[in-house]
Every structure is written in structure tokens, then in C-alpha cells.
Design a protein around this motif. Structure first.
Motif, PDB file in Angstrom:
ATOM      1  N   GLU A 115       7.494   1.354 -13.302  1.00 53.36           N
ATOM      2  CA  GLU A 115       8.000   2.479 -12.515  1.00 53.36           C
ATOM      3  C   GLU A 115       6.859   3.379 -12.037  1.00 53.36           C
ATOM      4  N   GLN A 116       5.870   3.600 -12.929  1.00 53.94           N
ATOM      5  CA  GLN A 116       4.712   4.399 -12.551  1.00 53.94           C
ATOM      6  C   GLN A 116       3.949   3.743 -11.403  1.00 53.94           C
ATOM      7  N   ARG A 117       3.770   2.429 -11.466  1.00 55.26           N
ATOM      8  CA  ARG A 117       3.079   1.729 -10.378  1.00 55.26           C
ATOM      9  C   ARG A 117       3.863   1.843  -9.073  1.00 55.26           C
ATOM     10  N   GLU A 118       5.184   1.757  -9.158  1.00 55.10           N
ATOM     11  CA  GLU A 118       6.017   1.888  -7.959  1.00 55.10           C
ATOM     12  C   GLU A 118       5.902   3.282  -7.363  1.00 55.10           C
ATOM     13  N   ASN A 119       5.867   4.302  -8.217  1.00 54.31           N
ATOM     14  CA  ASN A 119       5.706   5.679  -7.726  1.00 54.31           C
ATOM     15  C   ASN A 119       4.370   5.853  -7.015  1.00 54.31           C
ATOM     16  N   HIS A 120       3.318   5.300  -7.589  1.00 51.26           N
ATOM     17  CA  HIS A 120       1.999   5.399  -6.950  1.00 51.26           C
ATOM     18  C   HIS A 120       1.981   4.621  -5.633  1.00 51.26           C
ATOM     19  N   ALA A 121       2.689   3.496  -5.581  1.00 49.99           N
ATOM     20  CA  ALA A 121       2.764   2.714  -4.341  1.00 49.99           C
ATOM     21  C   ALA A 121       3.472   3.508  -3.246  1.00 49.99           C
ATOM     22  N   GLN A 122       4.542   4.208  -3.605  1.00 53.65           N
ATOM     23  CA  GLN A 122       5.259   5.031  -2.624  1.00 53.65           C
ATOM     24  C   GLN A 122       4.393   6.178  -2.126  1.00 53.65           C
ATOM     25  N   LYS A 123       3.642   6.800  -3.046  1.00 53.01           N
ATOM     26  CA  LYS A 123       2.730   7.879  -2.642  1.00 53.01           C
ATOM     27  C   LYS A 123       1.640   7.338  -1.717  1.00 53.01           C
ATOM     28  N   ALA A 124       1.146   6.133  -2.025  1.00 54.29           N
ATOM     29  CA  ALA A 124       0.124   5.522  -1.173  1.00 54.29           C
ATOM     30  C   ALA A 124       0.681   5.247   0.221  1.00 54.29           C
ATOM     31  N   ASP A 125       1.917   4.762   0.300  1.00 53.19           N
ATOM     32  CA  ASP A 125       2.549   4.522   1.602  1.00 53.19           C
ATOM     33  C   ASP A 125       2.666   5.818   2.395  1.00 53.19           C
ATOM     34  N   HIS A 126       3.072   6.900   1.706  1.00 51.25           N
ATOM     35  CA  HIS A 126       3.224   8.195   2.371  1.00 51.25           C
ATOM     36  C   HIS A 126       1.874   8.702   2.873  1.00 51.25           C
ATOM     37  N   LEU A 127       0.840   8.587   2.055  1.00 49.58           N
ATOM     38  CA  LEU A 127      -0.495   9.037   2.452  1.00 49.58           C
ATOM     39  C   LEU A 127      -1.042   8.185   3.590  1.00 49.58           C
ATOM     40  N   TYR A 128      -0.716   6.905   3.579  1.00 50.97           N
ATOM     41  CA  TYR A 128      -1.149   6.030   4.680  1.00 50.97           C
ATOM     42  C   TYR A 128      -0.528   6.495   5.997  1.00 50.97           C
ATOM     43  N   SER A 129       0.774   6.826   5.955  1.00 54.18           N
ATOM     44  CA  SER A 129       1.450   7.311   7.165  1.00 54.18           C
ATOM     45  C   SER A 129       0.828   8.627   7.634  1.00 54.18           C
ATOM     46  N   GLN A 130       0.539   9.535   6.678  1.00 53.52           N
ATOM     47  CA  GLN A 130      -0.096  10.794   7.025  1.00 53.52           C
ATOM     48  C   GLN A 130      -1.452  10.562   7.675  1.00 53.52           C
ATOM     49  N   HIS A 131      -2.240   9.673   7.098  1.00 50.58           N
ATOM     50  CA  HIS A 131      -3.574   9.383   7.623  1.00 50.58           C
ATOM     51  C   HIS A 131      -3.490   8.814   9.039  1.00 50.58           C
ATOM     52  N   GLU A 132      -2.594   7.847   9.235  1.00 51.49           N
ATOM     53  CA  GLU A 132      -2.470   7.221  10.553  1.00 51.49           C
ATOM     54  C   GLU A 132      -1.943   8.201  11.595  1.00 51.49           C
ATOM     55  N   ASN A 133      -0.969   9.032  11.205  1.00 49.16           N
ATOM     56  CA  ASN A 133      -0.423  10.020  12.142  1.00 49.16           C
ATOM     57  C   ASN A 133      -1.479  11.046  12.530  1.00 49.16           C
ATOM     58  N   LEU A 134      -2.248  11.514  11.535  1.00 47.10           N
ATOM     59  CA  LEU A 134      -3.296  12.502  11.829  1.00 47.10           C
ATOM     60  C   LEU A 134      -4.368  11.895  12.726  1.00 47.10           C
ATOM     61  N   ALA A 135      -4.790  10.665  12.411  1.00 48.66           N
ATOM     62  CA  ALA A 135      -5.813  10.011  13.220  1.00 48.66           C
ATOM     63  C   ALA A 135      -5.363   9.823  14.668  1.00 48.66           C
ATOM     64  N   ALA A 136      -4.053   9.683  14.856  1.00 50.53           N
ATOM     65  CA  ALA A 136      -3.521   9.448  16.205  1.00 50.53           C
ATOM     66  C   ALA A 136      -3.459  10.719  17.043  1.00 50.53           C
ATOM     67  N   VAL A 137      -3.336  11.892  16.411  1.00 44.84           N
ATOM     68  CA  VAL A 137      -3.105  13.121  17.190  1.00 44.84           C
ATOM     69  C   VAL A 137      -4.238  14.134  17.099  1.00 44.84           C
ATOM     70  N   VAL A 138      -5.099  14.056  16.065  1.00 39.28           N
ATOM     71  CA  VAL A 138      -6.092  15.099  15.863  1.00 39.28           C
ATOM     72  C   VAL A 138      -7.211  14.981  16.901  1.00 39.28           C
TER      73      VAL A 138
END
Length: 256
Positions: free
Chosen positions: A184-207
Motif C-alpha cells: 500500500e505504501q508503494r502504491e501511495n508513492h506511485a500515485q504521488k509520483a504520477d501527480h508530480l509527473y503531471s505537475q512537472h509536465e504541465n508547468l514545463a508546457a506553460v511556464v
């Protein structure tokens, strides 16, 4: 006494309603240009400044985030030479209020610069957080290694013991629960990584990032500044080869 208690009883729902209304009230930060002479873009008013034989700059406020203000700038190089766009050199100048009385009360906290957040640092920080969460999602912690070793030791020790069926079931259940916890801990970290990946890609696209504009080229992007809610007037200063372009805004806190 009976009459007063009756009045209190009648007033209690009203008082409760006021308290609940106050608790449910929300507020948002509004930033509006003092001279909206540019076109509306995606529902936002903008301001436009042209420097002859230099640059044309359009700026607009996009939104407020919990800790930042987000502006969008569009720069067009109308000169006959390259122009360097470096968003980390942009800044907000906190101006005193229009009211002389308010300006006197707040003397000393204004006319200070608030530098823009460096987009490269923003992206690096998100990438570092992403990598950390991704490692945790695929790796094995020391705590998990220690727990697994304890499980193995318990299983080996049980061979020479006469355990009841209940003891065996309890040990198996405990081991399975520990394994499920780590999964469960690994799954939580995977979800956080997915969220951070989306944040990184969105920021890179607009900043807006550091760019050299050749004659006739144009660039557009978001610029982030730390919030300073107490300031009622802001001046956005954009630098091009040491030539500032300035836009003024009014900032107010709106309650809903």
C-alpha cells in the motif's frame, strides 16, 4: 427569567446561523490591471506596451494559487537584433496604497522587490520530488527489509516449535498484513509520483523560460511570483536588455 430564556432560545438559531455563515465564508484574491488596454485572452483582461524598435509586451493576471500569483506575458521582438528574455529577472514592486493615511500606516513595507520564481528551479524541485517518490514506489525500505528478516526468523523458529493452528494462523495473518502495508505504501508513492509527473509536465508546457528571441519572433508563458496579500498595488516589471517594461495592478481580497 422564563421570558429571558425564551428570548435566548429564539435567538440561538439566528446566532448559530451567523456563526455557520462566518465559518462557511471563503475568500479569493483579485488582481486587476489599472490600464487594461490589451485584448481579452481566455477570459482575462491584458495590458499592452510597445517599445519602438524594441519589444512589444502583453501581460495579464491569470490566477492566484495558495502561495503564488501567476501572470502570463507575451513578448514580441520587433527590433532588428536578438533580445534576451529572462523571466528570473522579472519582479513585482509593492507600491504604497493610494490613500495617504494608509500609506503612512504601512510605511517601510512597500517599494520592495519580489523576484519572480526561477522556472528552472521550479522544474528541478518538482523533478527531485518526482524522482524521490518514484524510488520509493519501486524500492524496498530498510524497515521492510528488517520486517522481512523478522518474518523469516519467525518462520524458521516455528519449525522446532509445536504451534497450535491458531498460532500459525495468527503468524500468517500478521505477515500478510505487513506485506499488504508495504504494498500500500508503494502504491501511495506511485500515485504521488504520477501527480508530480503531471505537475512537472504541465508547468514545463506553460511556464516562460529563458529564451533568446530573434527579430520577428514571439514567446508566451506563465511567470510565478510569491504572494504578498497585504499589498493593494503591484507593479509588474519586465526586463529586456536592461530596459524595463512596467504594468500596474490593483490587488484586493474578495469574500464570498
Amino acid at each position: 427569567m422564563r421570558v429571558s430564556m425564551l428570548l435566548i432560545g429564539r435567538g440561538l438559531p439566528v446566532l448559530l446561523g451567523l456563526v455557520l455563515s462566518a465559518c462557511g465564508a471563503t475568500s479569493s484574491l483579485s488582481v486587476t490591471p489599472r490600464q487594461a488596454n490589451g485584448p481579452w485572452v481566455n477570459g482575462h483582461p491584458t495590458s499592452l506596451i510597445r517599445h519602438p524598435d524594441s519589444v512589444q509586451v502583453r501581460a495579464g493576471f491569470i490566477r492566484s494559487e495558495p502561495a503564488e500569483l501567476v501572470f502570463e506575458t507575451e513578448i514580441t521582438n520587433t527590433s532588428d537584433r536578438p533580445v534576451l528574455v529572462a523571466p528570473e529577472t522579472f519582479y513585482l514592486l509593492l507600491l504604497p496604497p493610494d490613500s495617504a493615511a494608509e500609506a503612512t500606516m504601512t510605511k517601510g513595507i512597500f517599494d520592495s522587490r519580489v523576484p519572480a520564481l526561477n522556472p528552472e528551479v521550479q522544474l528541478q524541485q518538482l523533478r527531485a520530488k518526482l524522482d524521490k517518490e518514484a524510488d520509493k514506489a519501486t524500492g524496498v525500505s530498510w524497515f521492510e527489509i528488517l520486517t522481512s528478516a523478522t518474518h523469516i526468523a519467525e518462520d524458521v523458529a516455528s519449525i522446532s516449535k509445536k504451534e497450535t493452528a491458531e498460532q500459525v494462523a495468527e503468524r500468517d495473518y500478521r505477515h500478510q498484513s505487513d506485506e499488504a502495508y508495504f504494498d500500500e505504501q508503494r502504491e501511495n508513492h506511485a500515485q504521488k509520483a504520477d501527480h508530480l509527473y503531471s505537475q512537472h509536465e504541465n508547468l514545463a508546457a506553460v511556464v516562460l523560460r529563458k529564451t533568446t528571441l530573434e527579430p520577428g519572433q514571439r514567446v508566451r508563458g506563465h511567470v510565478y511570483f510569491p504572494r504578498k496579500d497585504y499589498a493593494k498595488r503591484l507593479r509588474l516589471v519586465v526586463f529586456f536588455d536592461e530596459r524595463p517594461v512596467q504594468f500596474e495592478y490593483t490587488q484586493t481580497m474578495q469574500r464570498h
